[in-house]
Enzyme design. Structure first.
Site, short mmCIF file in Angstrom:
data_model
loop_
_atom_site.label_atom_id
_atom_site.label_comp_id
_atom_site.label_asym_id
_atom_site.label_seq_id
_atom_site.Cartn_x
_atom_site.Cartn_y
_atom_site.Cartn_z
N GLU A 151 42.25 36.30 40.76
CA GLU A 151 42.71 37.58 40.22
C GLU A 151 41.59 38.10 39.32
OE1 GLU A 151 45.65 39.24 40.64
OE2 GLU A 151 46.51 37.80 42.04
N CYS A 163 43.14 44.68 33.05
CA CYS A 163 42.39 44.60 34.31
C CYS A 163 42.60 45.82 35.18
CB CYS A 163 42.78 43.33 35.06
SG CYS A 163 44.54 43.21 35.33
P1 NAD Z 1 38.16 34.53 29.70
O1 NAD Z 1 36.78 34.60 29.14
O2 NAD Z 1 39.27 34.18 28.81
O3 NAD Z 1 38.09 33.54 30.92
C1 NAD Z 1 39.21 33.17 31.69
C2 NAD Z 1 39.26 31.65 31.80
O4 NAD Z 1 38.07 31.15 32.35
C3 NAD Z 1 39.49 30.94 30.48
O5 NAD Z 1 40.56 30.05 30.61
C4 NAD Z 1 38.18 30.24 30.23
O6 NAD Z 1 38.34 29.01 29.55
C5 NAD Z 1 37.65 30.00 31.61
N1 NAD Z 1 36.19 29.91 31.62
C6 NAD Z 1 35.32 30.70 30.93
N2 NAD Z 1 34.04 30.32 31.21
C7 NAD Z 1 34.11 29.29 32.08
C8 NAD Z 1 33.13 28.48 32.75
N3 NAD Z 1 31.83 28.66 32.57
N4 NAD Z 1 33.58 27.52 33.58
C9 NAD Z 1 34.89 27.33 33.78
N5 NAD Z 1 35.85 28.06 33.18
C10 NAD Z 1 35.48 29.03 32.34
O7 NAD Z 1 38.60 35.90 30.37
P2 NAD Z 1 37.66 37.05 30.93
O8 NAD Z 1 37.00 36.61 32.17
O9 NAD Z 1 36.81 37.62 29.84
O10 NAD Z 1 38.79 38.13 31.30
C11 NAD Z 1 38.45 39.42 31.54
C12 NAD Z 1 38.27 39.68 33.03
O11 NAD Z 1 39.45 39.29 33.71
C13 NAD Z 1 38.08 41.14 33.38
O12 NAD Z 1 37.11 41.25 34.38
C14 NAD Z 1 39.43 41.57 33.90
O13 NAD Z 1 39.40 42.67 34.76
C15 NAD Z 1 39.89 40.33 34.57
N6 NAD Z 1 41.34 40.29 34.63
C16 NAD Z 1 41.93 40.31 35.85
C17 NAD Z 1 43.32 40.31 35.94
C18 NAD Z 1 44.04 40.32 37.26
O14 NAD Z 1 45.24 40.07 37.25
N7 NAD Z 1 43.38 40.58 38.37
C19 NAD Z 1 44.07 40.28 34.77
C20 NAD Z 1 43.41 40.23 33.55
C21 NAD Z 1 42.05 40.22 33.50
#
Ligand code: NAD
Length: 482
Positions: free
Chosen positions: A232, A266
């Site tokens: 997602e 998102c």
């Molecule tokens: P985030 O930085 O919290 O990361 C999400 C998860 O990934 C966390 O649990 C984190 O621990 C893990 N993570 C981070 N770096 C990692 C690595 N190197 N290796 C393994 N795991 C790792 O969240 P984010 O990515 O900043 O969220 C924002 C993004 O998410 C935006 O692009 C947004 O559009 C997208 N998003 C999508 C949806 C959807 O439902 N499609 C919903 C919300 C957000």
């Protein structure tokens, strides 16, 4: 201290590094989850319904705790959080509880004339142990909605909330520990180390919500074990505004979709496309809409959120061109309290920095397009977004977007609200992700539809295709199968 008393550092086992600890914790967590799954306890639909009922009750008991945590992490207004974090979950759980028995019922199918006599049924089976990795922006709902789907489908679940929303991560761990069966749902708190350690283990299905860079890390790790993965992700969700709509109302709908959670959604409208004359008329309505939603000074509004951390604050501010911000702008931003005002940027060109990446903050660029066809061309020039929004009085224009653009979903006349629907599969396509969940789609995403075929052994018709292929079979087989 004498040399005799000095600790023998060489002989002492090295203190476990964070990664070794994380590995140990991951292995231990998964062993518990797998033992419960293997016991068969999650096969019972009644048992799943009971867990979902307990989760629903736990959310009510822990309501204040969760609202406080989300406020601490994002300064999210409790009424907004009641709607977008807890309300959507209660609705999802109610929907799943109402329909689960029907979804899980085997469906019969006819295996076809060539197998006759035979019968078939599609039987749903859970994958096994599910991993849910969630982001910080809707830290309750985006953690627990996939958990609901995974439970409904009969899996045990390991949830890894985002370390960037630490208060909510702790509140979720507390909720799960206090109310749920310790092996059915478990929370692993932590950051990259913990997630990496989890990803080294074998899961039977993974749902990751977040950015595409980490999405690729997850997909690569999952490939090692051929684990099915639901990603997602995000993207630049466009809005097209036609010349024939009520701009005052449309501006309010866009402003609400964009500035809720300070743009950190998102499916937030990323940018607006319209004819230059329409943009000129829309801009004052957007200004008015921002004032209606958050008052003269949004910084003092209890209903307006904050940016998650300094890194994202600096990133979003870096996307703004001060001279083109007609609403908000960097001058009134305040780093100390992670405040960025609702901002509208005019005269934006597709080659500007703000169009390079998903904004994920309260900045709304307005871009000129020479009508719907040009808007479609511009959208198609970018990656496939998570959603797209069209405001038009013309069904032909709506249909043109439906046929000629590709996005996770497409909405006419609204922003944001469609993701709360329990009957709509929610997910991306291409760069915005793969797979979908919510309601029945979630139940299906977390399990396998196993065809079970049955044919009597006595007088089996299979012998008609066994060798040796004598004259009769040489004539018959091409007739039946040729
Ligand atoms: P985030 O930085 O919290 O990361 C999400 C998860 O990934 C966390 O649990 C984190 O621990 C893990 N993570 C981070 N770096 C990692 C690595 N190197 N290796 C393994 N795991 C790792 O969240 P984010 O990515 O900043 O969220 C924002 C993004 O998410 C935006 O692009 C947004 O559009 C997208 N998003 C999508 C949806 C959807 O439902 N499609 C919903 C919300 C957000």
């Amino acid at each position: 201290m004498s040399t005799d008393d000095a600790p023998d550092t060489d002989a002492r086992p090295a203190a476990p590094s964070a990664t070794a600890q994380a590995r140990q914790q991951a292995a231990h967590t998964i062993a518990g989850a797998r033992a419960l799954y293997d016991s068969g306890a999650t096969r019972s639909i009644d048992a799943r319904l009971a867990v979902l009922a307990t989760l629903d009750k736990a959310l009510r008991i822990q309501r204040q705790n969760l609202l406080d945590a989300v406020y601490r992490d994002l300064r999210k207004n409790p009424t907004e959080a009641t709607l977008t974090e807890l309300g959507v979950l209660h609705q999802e759980i109610a929907h799943v509880r109402k329909h689960l028995k029907g979804w899980a019922r085997p469906r019969s199918f006819s295996p076809g004339i060539t197998l006759a006599p035979a019968s078939g049924r599609l039987q749903h089976e859970p994958y096994g142990v599910a991993l849910v990795i969630s982001p910080w922006n809707y830290p309750v709902s985006l953690s627990l909605a996939p958990v609901v789907a995974a439970i409904a489908a009969g899996n045990t679940v390991v949830l890894k909330p985002s370390e960037l929303a630490p208060a909510t991560s702790a509140a979720l761990a507390h909720l799960v520990r206090t109310h749920l069966d310790p092996n059915w749902v478990q929370v692993v708190e932590g950051g990259v180390d913990e997630t990496t350690a989890l990803l080294e283990e074998r899961f039977d299905v993974i749902l990751y919500t977040g950015n595409g860079t980490v999405g690729r890390i997850v997909a690569r790790a999952a490939a090692e074990h051929l684990t099915p993965t639901i990603l997602e992700l995000g993207g630049k969700s466009p809005v097209f505004v036609d010349d024939d709509v009520d701009l005052a109302t449309v501006a309010r709908i866009i402003a609400w979709g964009k500035f809720t959670n300070a743009g950190q959604t998102c499916v937030a409208p990323d940018y607006v496309l319209a004819r230059p004359e329409t943009l000129d008329r829309l801009e004052p309505h957007l200004r008015r809409a921002v004032r209606e939603l958050y008052g003269k000074d949004p910084r003092r509004s209890h209903d307006y959120g904050r940016i998650i951390n300094e890194r994202h604050f600096d990133r979003v501010l870096g996307l703004m061109d001060p001279v083109r911000c007609t609403v908000g702008g960097p001058e009134t931003a305040a780093r100390a309290e992670l405040y960025i005002p609702p901002t509208v940027m005019v005269d934006v060109d597709p080659s500007d920095a703000v169009m390079d990446e998903e904004i994920f903050g309260p900045v709304l660029p307005l871009l000129a397009a020479d009508g719907p066809d040009d808007a479609i061309r511009l959208i198609r020039a970018g990656e496939k977004p998570l959603t797209a929004y069209v405001f038009s009085g013309s069904p032909e224009v709506e249909e043109a977007f439906a046929q000629r653009t590709s996005s996770g979903s497409l909405a006419f006349g609204l922003t944001l609200a469609h993701v709360g629907s329990t009957t709509m599969p929610f997910g991306g396509v291409g760069e915005s992700g793969m797979g979908a969940y919510h309601g029945r789609a979630g139940f299906e995403a977390f399990g396998h539809r196993k065809p079970v075929v049955s044919k009597p052994v006595r007088f089996t018709t299979l012998s008609m295709v066994f060798p040796p292929y004598g004259p009769l079979k040489r004539r018959l087989i091409p007739r039946l199968f040729g």
